[in-house]
Write a protein that holds these residues in place. Structure first.
Motif, PDB file in Angstrom:
ATOM      1  N   TYR A  92      -9.076   1.261  12.684  1.00 24.53           N
ATOM      2  CA  TYR A  92      -7.699   1.340  12.168  1.00 24.53           C
ATOM      3  C   TYR A  92      -6.905   2.468  12.828  1.00 24.53           C
ATOM      4  CZ  TYR A  92      -9.877  -1.243   8.269  1.00 24.53           C
ATOM      5  OH  TYR A  92     -10.576  -2.134   7.508  1.00 24.53           O
ATOM      6  N   PHE A 147      -3.412   1.861  14.349  1.00 22.23           N
ATOM      7  CA  PHE A 147      -2.481   1.525  13.273  1.00 22.23           C
ATOM      8  C   PHE A 147      -1.968   2.793  12.592  1.00 22.23           C
ATOM      9  CE2 PHE A 147      -1.652   0.909   8.779  1.00 22.23           C
ATOM     10  CZ  PHE A 147      -0.946  -0.273   8.704  1.00 22.23           C
ATOM     11  N   ARG A 148      -2.848   3.737  12.399  1.00 22.32           N
ATOM     12  CA  ARG A 148      -2.424   4.965  11.710  1.00 22.32           C
ATOM     13  C   ARG A 148      -1.459   5.773  12.566  1.00 22.32           C
ATOM     14  NH1 ARG A 148      -8.232   6.270   8.762  1.00 22.32           N
ATOM     15  NH2 ARG A 148      -8.245   4.291   7.614  1.00 22.32           N
ATOM     16  N   SER A 154      -3.415  -3.818   0.029  1.00 24.90           N
ATOM     17  CA  SER A 154      -4.459  -3.342   0.945  1.00 24.90           C
ATOM     18  C   SER A 154      -4.998  -1.974   0.552  1.00 24.90           C
ATOM     19  CB  SER A 154      -3.920  -3.293   2.378  1.00 24.90           C
ATOM     20  OG  SER A 154      -2.903  -2.324   2.504  1.00 24.90           O
ATOM     21  N   LYS A 200     -11.584  -7.860   6.633  1.00 23.80           N
ATOM     22  CA  LYS A 200     -10.982  -6.920   7.582  1.00 23.80           C
ATOM     23  C   LYS A 200     -11.865  -5.702   7.745  1.00 23.80           C
ATOM     24  CE  LYS A 200      -7.109  -3.814   7.788  1.00 23.80           C
ATOM     25  NZ  LYS A 200      -6.212  -3.080   6.962  1.00 23.80           N
ATOM     26  N   ARG A 220     -10.925   7.599   3.802  1.00 23.41           N
ATOM     27  CA  ARG A 220     -10.650   6.580   2.787  1.00 23.41           C
ATOM     28  C   ARG A 220     -11.932   5.998   2.198  1.00 23.41           C
ATOM     29  NH1 ARG A 220      -5.413   6.557   4.029  1.00 23.41           N
ATOM     30  NH2 ARG A 220      -4.509   5.548   5.877  1.00 23.41           N
ATOM     31  N   TYR A 239      -2.204  -8.949  16.544  1.00 23.30           N
ATOM     32  CA  TYR A 239      -1.097  -8.423  17.340  1.00 23.30           C
ATOM     33  C   TYR A 239      -0.928  -9.203  18.643  1.00 23.30           C
ATOM     34  CZ  TYR A 239      -1.838  -4.710  13.965  1.00 23.30           C
ATOM     35  OH  TYR A 239      -1.997  -4.027  12.794  1.00 23.30           O
ATOM     36  N   GLN A 243     -12.169   2.395   0.363  1.00 25.42           N
ATOM     37  CA  GLN A 243     -12.522   1.308   1.286  1.00 25.42           C
ATOM     38  C   GLN A 243     -14.045   1.196   1.328  1.00 25.42           C
ATOM     39  OE1 GLN A 243     -10.535   2.161   5.024  1.00 25.42           O
ATOM     40  NE2 GLN A 243      -8.518   1.722   4.149  1.00 25.42           N
ATOM     41  N   VAL A 259      -7.846  -6.293  13.928  1.00 24.17           N
ATOM     42  CA  VAL A 259      -7.063  -5.081  13.650  1.00 24.17           C
ATOM     43  C   VAL A 259      -6.656  -4.314  14.919  1.00 24.17           C
ATOM     44  CG1 VAL A 259      -8.084  -4.852  11.354  1.00 24.17           C
ATOM     45  CG2 VAL A 259      -9.081  -3.597  13.295  1.00 24.17           C
ATOM     46  N   SER A 260      -5.889  -3.255  14.686  1.00 23.43           N
ATOM     47  CA  SER A 260      -5.275  -2.509  15.782  1.00 23.43           C
ATOM     48  C   SER A 260      -6.278  -1.999  16.820  1.00 23.43           C
ATOM     49  CB  SER A 260      -4.476  -1.336  15.213  1.00 23.43           C
ATOM     50  OG  SER A 260      -5.321  -0.487  14.452  1.00 23.43           O
ATOM     51  N   CYS A 263       0.857  -1.173   0.000  1.00 22.81           N
ATOM     52  CA  CYS A 263       0.000   0.000   0.000  1.00 22.81           C
ATOM     53  C   CYS A 263       0.897   1.227   0.000  1.00 22.81           C
ATOM     54  CB  CYS A 263      -0.927   0.011   1.214  1.00 22.81           C
ATOM     55  SG  CYS A 263      -2.363   1.070   0.937  1.00 22.81           S
ATOM     56  N   LYS A 275     -12.323  -5.044   2.617  1.00 27.74           N
ATOM     57  CA  LYS A 275     -11.772  -4.141   3.615  1.00 27.74           C
ATOM     58  C   LYS A 275     -12.677  -2.930   3.741  1.00 27.74           C
ATOM     59  CE  LYS A 275      -7.712  -1.330   4.621  1.00 27.74           C
ATOM     60  NZ  LYS A 275      -6.282  -1.121   4.356  1.00 27.74           N
ATOM     61  N   CYS A 287      -0.094   4.315   1.682  1.00 30.17           N
ATOM     62  CA  CYS A 287      -0.508   5.349   2.648  1.00 30.17           C
ATOM     63  C   CYS A 287       0.600   5.796   3.604  1.00 30.17           C
ATOM     64  CB  CYS A 287      -1.763   4.927   3.410  1.00 30.17           C
ATOM     65  SG  CYS A 287      -1.717   3.267   4.082  1.00 30.17           S
TER      66      CYS A 287
HETATM   67  C1  PBG Z   1      -3.081   0.362   5.043  1.00 32.52           C
HETATM   68  C2  PBG Z   1      -3.552  -0.576   6.079  1.00 32.52           C
HETATM   69  C3  PBG Z   1      -4.334  -0.276   7.190  1.00 32.52           C
HETATM   70  C4  PBG Z   1      -4.399  -1.442   7.944  1.00 32.52           C
HETATM   71  C5  PBG Z   1      -3.716  -2.423   7.254  1.00 32.52           C
HETATM   72  N1  PBG Z   1      -3.204  -1.883   6.085  1.00 32.52           N
HETATM   73  C6  PBG Z   1      -4.901   0.989   7.667  1.00 32.52           C
HETATM   74  C7  PBG Z   1      -5.819   1.765   6.841  1.00 32.52           C
HETATM   75  O1  PBG Z   1      -6.382   1.297   5.858  1.00 32.52           O
HETATM   76  O2  PBG Z   1      -5.971   2.922   7.198  1.00 32.52           O
HETATM   77  C8  PBG Z   1      -5.088  -1.552   9.267  1.00 32.52           C
HETATM   78  C9  PBG Z   1      -4.519  -2.568  10.179  1.00 32.52           C
HETATM   79  C10 PBG Z   1      -4.879  -2.367  11.603  1.00 32.52           C
HETATM   80  O3  PBG Z   1      -5.638  -1.459  11.981  1.00 32.52           O
HETATM   81  O4  PBG Z   1      -4.382  -3.152  12.399  1.00 32.52           O
HETATM   82  N2  PBG Z   1      -3.710   0.289   3.834  1.00 32.52           N
END
Ligand code: PBG
Ligand code: ZN
Length: 323
Positions: A200, A203-204, A164, A247, A216, A312, A220, A272-273, A119, A194, A121
């Motif tokens: 998320y 994660f960001r 992703s 996801k 997004r 995680y 998404q 996810v996170s 990706c 997704k 980002c």
């Molecule tokens: C980036 C990506 C994201 C995650 C995985 N790949 C974040 C997003 O789309 O903003 C999220 C993973 C997580 O939250 O653990 N494309």
């Protein structure tokens, strides 16, 4: 026949019996640990919103690789950051980037399956998953950047690449790029389903990848749309995805189940996170018992049809014998 002749409690009588009859079991090898690599660091740095998770400079990640091997996890999902963000996200496919360097360092010598997230980002100044101006993402120019990135990771030794970016056509673009460069054995795990999610956010922070402007939602999916999600997966199947992912996880267990019924591909779920952060925050407060909650959550993914789960919690859960 029913009660009193039928008594389901008979089969729940002893711990041994319950263990014997357990329908869903978690095998460490079906768990994959996502990790964050950052070339700018000299030592590992904790991620505030994800207690217990760190950003690692290249050398410091060796210890995590060893621990994941020892725990017999299935593999690692790799996220990187560039030295410097650029408009065109070129750090993503730079062969001197932290992901290619990690891959060259470990592929061939580790038993773990190494999956590189594909990706843009974390690499673009806009923080969008694709290329474009003013918060707009142009699908088709993004495709060539993603394909280039996947080829860079494959040539550094990635076993699988995992796009992703939710660009239409990303799986066929990657397959064509990989085959054209001679990487016919590199598998594609599509993050096909997704959804744009509040989960998320941690994660960001970890990746410093929040969009500069906007969100997004133009690429998404809307989490309200189940049928659209299945269309996404069906298209990825047609484009040649080797494995599929749903996801985020717990909020979309119904979609995971429906994907399991519809497709024969290996199916992954991503815990996810934000889901991890919820567990950690409540556990820190003493409001839930993590060692009981984590196996319950992970079991739910497998019961709903996942073959593998990205989480995680993977390392801690195995090392502490929670599963
Ligand atoms: C980036 C990506 C994201 C995650 C995985 N790949 C974040 C997003 O789309 O903003 C999220 C993973 C997580 O939250 O653990 N494309
Ligand atoms: Zn992205």
């Amino acid at each position: 026949m029913g009660y009193p002749a039928v008594r389901l409690r008979r089969l729940r009588r002893t711990p041994w019996l319950r263990e014997t009859l357990r329908e869903t079991r978690i095998v460490p090898q079906r768990l994959f640990l996502p990790i964050f690599l950052d070339p700018a660091l000299s030592r590992e740095e904790p991620i505030a919103a994800m207690p217990g998770q760190f950003r690692y400079p290249l050398e410091q990640a060796d210890a995590i690789v060893r621990r994941a091997e020892k725990a017999r996890l299935g593999g690692l999902l790799l996220f990187g950051r560039p030295e410097r963000k650029r408009e065109d996200g070129a750090g993503a496919w730079d062969p001197r980037g932290v992901i290619p360097r990690f891959l060259r360092r470990h592929s061939g010598t580790t038993s773990l399956t190494l999956i590189a997230d594909v990706c843009l980002c974390a690499y673009t100044r806009s923080g969008q998953c694709g290329l474009g101006k003013g918060g707009r993402v142009d699908n088709d120019t993004t495709l060539s950047a993603l394909s280039r990135t996947a080829v860079a990771y494959a040539s550094a030794g990635a076993d699988w690449v995992a796009p992703s970016a939710m660009a239409d056509g990303q799986v066929s673009a990657l397959r064509a790029g990989l085959d054209g460069a001679g990487f016919k054995d590199t598998a594609i795990l599509s993050y096909g389903l997704k959804s744009a999610s509040a989960l998320y956010e941690p994660f960001r922070e970890a990746e410093d990848s929040a969009p500069e402007v906007g969100d997004r939602k133009g690429y998404q999916m809307d989490y309200a749309n189940a049928r659209e999600g299945l269309r996404e997966l069906a298209l990825d199947v047609e484009e040649g995805a080797d494995a599929l992912m749903v996801k985020p996880g717990l909020t979309q267990l119904d979609l995971l189940w429906r994907a399991r019924e519809r497709f024969s591909h290996p199916l992954a779920a991503y815990h996810v996170s934000g889901e991890y952060a919820q567990v950690k925050a409540a556990a820190e407060k003493g409001w839930v018992t993590e060692e009981r909650l984590v196996p319950e959550i992970l079991t739910a993914f497998f019961r709903a049809g996942a073959d593998i789960v990205f989480t995680y919690h993977a390392l801690e859960a195995v090392e502490k014998g929670w599963l």
